[in-house]
Design an enzyme around this catalytic site. Sequence first.
Site, PDB file in Angstrom:
ATOM      1  N   SER A   1      -6.055   3.971   3.849  1.00 23.96           N
ATOM      2  CA  SER A   1      -5.533   3.078   2.813  1.00 23.96           C
ATOM      3  C   SER A   1      -6.640   2.332   2.072  1.00 23.96           C
ATOM      4  CB  SER A   1      -4.548   2.067   3.424  1.00 23.96           C
ATOM      5  OG  SER A   1      -3.698   1.529   2.442  1.00 23.96           O
TER       6      SER A   1
ATOM      7  N   LYS B   1       0.110   3.800  -2.694  1.00 25.81           N
ATOM      8  CA  LYS B   1      -0.889   4.873  -2.633  1.00 25.81           C
ATOM      9  C   LYS B   1      -0.254   6.247  -2.431  1.00 25.81           C
ATOM     10  CE  LYS B   1      -4.617   1.884  -0.954  1.00 25.81           C
ATOM     11  NZ  LYS B   1      -3.937   0.661  -0.510  1.00 25.81           N
TER      12      LYS B   1
ATOM     13  N   SER C   1       0.796  -1.234   0.000  1.00 26.25           N
ATOM     14  CA  SER C   1       0.000   0.000   0.000  1.00 26.25           C
ATOM     15  C   SER C   1       0.827   1.282   0.000  1.00 26.25           C
ATOM     16  CB  SER C   1      -0.962   0.011   1.198  1.00 26.25           C
ATOM     17  OG  SER C   1      -2.089  -0.783   0.920  1.00 26.25           O
TER      18      SER C   1
END
Length: 490
Positions: A139, A82, A79
Amino acid sequence: MRKIEQATSVALQDTTGGSRSLRKGLLLVLLAALILVSPLKARAQDLSGDARYSAIVVDAVTGEVFYSAKADSARYPASLTKIMTLYMAFDALAMGTLKPDDTIVMSRNAAGQSPVKVYLKAGETIDVDSAMRLVALYSANDLAVALAEKIGGTEERFAALMTIKAQELGMGQTRFVNASGLPDPRQLSSARDMAILARAVMRDYPQYYDYFSLPNYTFRGRTYVNHNPLRNMPGVDGMKTGFTNAAGYNLVASQVKDGHRLIAVMLGGNNKSQRREHVTFLMNTGFDIFDRRANGEVIAVAQTEFTKAFAARNAIPDEPRPYTILATNESLSDAGLRDALEASEDANAVDEDVQTVSASVKAPDVVRTLTSKPAAKPVAKVEAKPEPKTAKRTTKQVADAKPAKKKKDPNAVWAIQVGAFKNKTLASDWVASIKKKFSTALAEATSEISKSEAGWYRTRFASLTKEQAQKACSQISAKRLDCMVVKGSS
């Protein structure tokens, strides 16, 4: 712990045999504790022997690398992806192609992403600002994809644009294929690249940086809480966590103390506690170096001080191990992993003699790219007005009106190749992109797309002199994009 409890039980049962037995039993307890606890404590600090681990600590202002462990090795960003998704959103806001109050309509693709997510259904809407906040602090995978589709038309095209932007920022080990960081073996980065990205966000979009430190955000009656385990530490104001089974526990963190800012990146932790403790240790060691320098101590190589700090905590020595792809249980070296996951090395092969090759990232598949363009908006038809009648011109007048034909330079027999693709549309898009980015250097060039016997569509700019080709290739390579200088036929 079970062994320690058993040893303790034996010791207590043996106390009836006298003080010697008691001492012996207690010694057994201490020995068991030493064997089991000490290694865990050490590994919580120096993880350089762990297969997935890599890390870096950077001075956010000067760029000085305080500590580096496998910082350029191929790793799965999870993640942390992102951060780039949001950088692209900030970019679009700055260019005016996106507004904070714009409405995002959830697609089936976005709504169908795996958790963590906000669970909006296809057809439901959210404003851009709320989506960015929930991507940064919570997230949310579904909203990351929705943002990608809003900006790029499709997630695939957006990921290609992310990769191009990463290369422009100097992230030479990075390739994106999705906007969320959900598992995909083609999606790679490194600890150093993530530090470069963190610095870019702070430098280019400081007005949005605090999105990464928001404690929570309430949307449609539900409050979503920030995942960053260090957020409550004094001075820690960002950035992002990440986890997949293959990647391990990742974290990019930034902390300010006494006028200094450090960025620490850790990839491949074994659990949340280890990740939190290790990054805290890295930060504390880094700021200790700042303090010692302020007191007059000369520390030229900060890395040495981290080594000493690890040694002081009985750290495990560095024992390099092969990287492991957990999904297939296949052990590969870092170089082997990159070769295995990147596409064919033949993509940029040429039949002619190559005069120079100066590239570190392969354009062909890195930009697997701009295929799914958003549908063009319909344009109203306008009937052409008849041209006003004018007096007929003589043959001489017509000849005089024609622009003089430019003579071809006999030395303009060189070309540069900037990529190769399995799809002709991709090749055309890449040529247009390179032409736009390097319009001055390629002003005299003609673009060419040719298909090789292996089925690759090669993208080239031809009709250049050797000097022009070398100069253009130098500029393109400086942006970490592929470029080869080749000699064509005269």
